[in-house]
Write an enzyme that holds these catalytic residues in place. Sequence first.
Site, mmCIF file in Angstrom:
data_model
loop_
_atom_site.group_PDB
_atom_site.id
_atom_site.type_symbol
_atom_site.label_atom_id
_atom_site.label_comp_id
_atom_site.label_asym_id
_atom_site.label_seq_id
_atom_site.Cartn_x
_atom_site.Cartn_y
_atom_site.Cartn_z
ATOM 1 N N HIS A 83 19.510 -35.294 -11.570
ATOM 2 C CA HIS A 83 18.783 -35.855 -10.414
ATOM 3 C C HIS A 83 17.284 -35.597 -10.542
ATOM 4 C CE1 HIS A 83 22.611 -36.737 -8.531
ATOM 5 N NE2 HIS A 83 22.998 -35.514 -8.872
ATOM 6 N N LYS A 112 6.480 -3.581 -4.576
ATOM 7 C CA LYS A 112 7.905 -3.252 -4.567
ATOM 8 C C LYS A 112 8.517 -3.585 -3.208
ATOM 9 C CE LYS A 112 11.813 -1.860 -6.009
ATOM 10 N NZ LYS A 112 12.562 -2.803 -6.879
ATOM 11 N N ASN A 114 -1.644 1.250 5.939
ATOM 12 C CA ASN A 114 -0.757 0.293 5.271
ATOM 13 C C ASN A 114 -0.334 -0.689 6.346
ATOM 14 O OD1 ASN A 114 1.071 -1.115 3.748
ATOM 15 N ND2 ASN A 114 2.665 0.467 3.789
ATOM 16 N N GLY A 115 -0.597 -1.965 6.158
ATOM 17 C CA GLY A 115 -0.190 -2.973 7.143
ATOM 18 C C GLY A 115 -1.283 -4.017 7.291
ATOM 19 N N LYS A 121 13.299 -13.269 -12.329
ATOM 20 C CA LYS A 121 13.011 -12.126 -13.210
ATOM 21 C C LYS A 121 11.957 -12.502 -14.246
ATOM 22 C CE LYS A 121 14.337 -9.152 -11.358
ATOM 23 N NZ LYS A 121 14.711 -9.673 -10.141
ATOM 24 N N GLU A 143 8.434 -13.205 -12.566
ATOM 25 C CA GLU A 143 7.696 -12.118 -11.913
ATOM 26 C C GLU A 143 7.218 -11.049 -12.882
ATOM 27 O OE1 GLU A 143 9.709 -9.693 -9.009
ATOM 28 O OE2 GLU A 143 11.644 -10.031 -9.914
ATOM 29 N N CYS A 145 0.834 -1.195 0.000
ATOM 30 C CA CYS A 145 0.000 0.000 0.000
ATOM 31 C C CYS A 145 0.873 1.252 0.000
ATOM 32 C CB CYS A 145 -0.895 0.019 1.238
ATOM 33 S SG CYS A 145 -1.976 -1.397 1.339
ATOM 34 N N TRP A 154 -2.899 -2.404 -1.808
ATOM 35 C CA TRP A 154 -2.439 -3.719 -2.293
ATOM 36 C C TRP A 154 -3.188 -4.715 -1.425
ATOM 37 C CZ3 TRP A 154 0.764 -7.718 -0.175
ATOM 38 C CH2 TRP A 154 1.260 -8.630 -1.121
ATOM 39 N N GLU A 161 18.088 -16.200 -9.978
ATOM 40 C CA GLU A 161 17.687 -14.803 -10.180
ATOM 41 C C GLU A 161 17.096 -14.607 -11.566
ATOM 42 O OE1 GLU A 161 17.030 -12.340 -8.530
ATOM 43 O OE2 GLU A 161 17.137 -10.653 -9.909
ATOM 44 N N ARG A 205 4.797 1.114 -6.337
ATOM 45 C CA ARG A 205 4.815 0.142 -5.239
ATOM 46 C C ARG A 205 3.939 -1.067 -5.532
ATOM 47 N NH1 ARG A 205 6.401 2.524 -0.203
ATOM 48 N NH2 ARG A 205 4.974 1.201 0.966
#
Length: 615
Positions: free
Chosen positions: A511, A610, A101-102, A492, A495, A2, A75, A488, A27
């Site tokens: 394996h 973010k 926010n939270g 990328k 996401e 948020c 969010w 990584e 964000r």
Amino acid sequence: MCGIVAYIGDKEAYPILINGLKRLEYRGYDSSGIAVLNGMEKITIHKKKGKVSKLEEAINGTKISGSVGIGHTRWATHGPANDVNAHPHYSESGKIAVIHNGIIENYISLKRELLEDGYTFKSDTDTEVIVQLIEQIKLKANVELEEAVRIALGKVVGAYAIVVISEDEPDKLIAAKMSSPMVIGYGENEFFVGSDGAPIVEHTRKVSYLEDGQMVVLNKDGSYYFKYIKENTNFIPFVDELTYKLEELEKGGFEHFMLKEIYEQPRAIRDSIRGRISSSEQFARLGGIYEYENAFVNADRLIFIACGTSWHSALVAEYLIEDLARIPVEVEYASEFRYRNPIITEKDIVIAISQSGETADTKAALELAKSKGAMTYGICNVVGSAISRMSDAGSYTHAGTEIGVASTKAFTTQLAVLSIMAIELAKRKGRLSVNRFQSLLTELDQLPEKVEIALKCNSITKVIADIFQDANNFLYLGRGYNFPIALEGALKLKEISYIHAEGYPAAEMKHGPIALIDENMPVLVIAPKRGHYDKVISNMEEIKARKGKIIAVVTEGDEEISRLADFVIPIPDTEECFTPILATIPLQLLAYHIAVMRNCNVDQPRNLAKSVTVE
Ligand code: AGP
């Protein structure tokens, strides 16, 4: 996460709020809203699912006057993204409005009590519980807004950054914080509030950061005071300066912030090593290490805690530090570490890596480490962030503001700082000869220029992206220092393009994962001519034999590998320990181009934020 923006002063609040919400879009969010107070008139509230542009369309020129206001990008945590669940939320009487926010952990029990007391709820959110609770206390205890907020927050368990306004006290704005970030900006007889500096920086750079358990009362006459919520005592805050640069919040001619930030990496890495190494003067020095040299040199082990891309940096750190400095390193997902009752002693140093410095799991893991007596160290990008402030010592990466949700320049600058850390510790532990020390510093000092060269692969990655944009799956393989880069690269792609991708140690293929290989499985192999090059070649033979399509990241000039790979992306040669920084570049560009070709929202991917300031 948020986003919060609020204003109290002499100007019209609405333009400041709506522009502030646009500064907060990076964000990640799914709805937005504003509430404006105009003297003793009723609070005006507009809120809408979707982008801020949808909110503007809904307002559609309606005159919104008033010089006190709050704005929010949501969010979703509790309840789906829709107009009703968007913030601000208002009380039963409609006289109090709140943005938050939270996450309120005990909102269900609080809601039950309010329902029993005859309160009704319009939304599914935990935030609406806060605003109803504030009103209930204000009426029952017959107290002012500030005291009602303070008492209400004493009943709340969880994370919050809230801003409250009320028709009954229209010349006041109250903000309070626990866990989620909050910045208070000082203007000329006006105040700004933000969840970070982005909505504030164009108005003022003079700020104070609210700490956990603190609140502030901002008055329209320019007076204000900070207080501790629990103790109900006032205090004078530290006044800091915002380091945001406004131009960083602009795209600078690039189509997306992510592409801009990929191209900023040479400058960002240069800024992150500047003044910290010198091959001519033979030094490698991170201020935080220098200050705690004995603790580091005598540490039993270094425990890295992080999430996501920052966790990948920590994995590279393990290779760097154990290889060069011979200090035992452990790497932990912060979200696991905090709950598994780990063994931590005073001889451990716990190092948190976090771009935002606000990631809830990483903060909680750091708090656990502190409670067990470990020395703590923070590697953050956002100056003044919670993790940077709660650590005993630390080093900032100087990547500059990173807007794109997918971390790029923050990652490579973390690797640069961790490289300095490893070299410095190795030197202090007598593990490096003078020549080796000097050659590593010389090579590290050249890395920004080599990243510039690596960026030239952009056109090749675009051609490859066009071929594989419709793939359903991707495999990323690397060995040694580049195993974390395989992870990584996969992250990328996942996401921002929403293609399923997995990273593996190349040797791990036999394996199980090799069962996935066929002509429809693109496999990206990181194969610099350093480290276990021959072993990687063998892995590529295995994939080729099963008709896998190979995209290889190779050292420029490597002709041998072209025999095996379907596509080759060259990067400059460098020390094995620095190959992760260069190998990352084509992976960032490949993910970026595929996502653009798939018409994905590159800078604000679905479901992502973010900074994950909730657990
Ligand atoms: C990386 O591209 C993602 N945005 C995400 O994994 C991120 O790295 C993670 O949430 C940790 O964030 P932090 O570095 O701010 O703590």
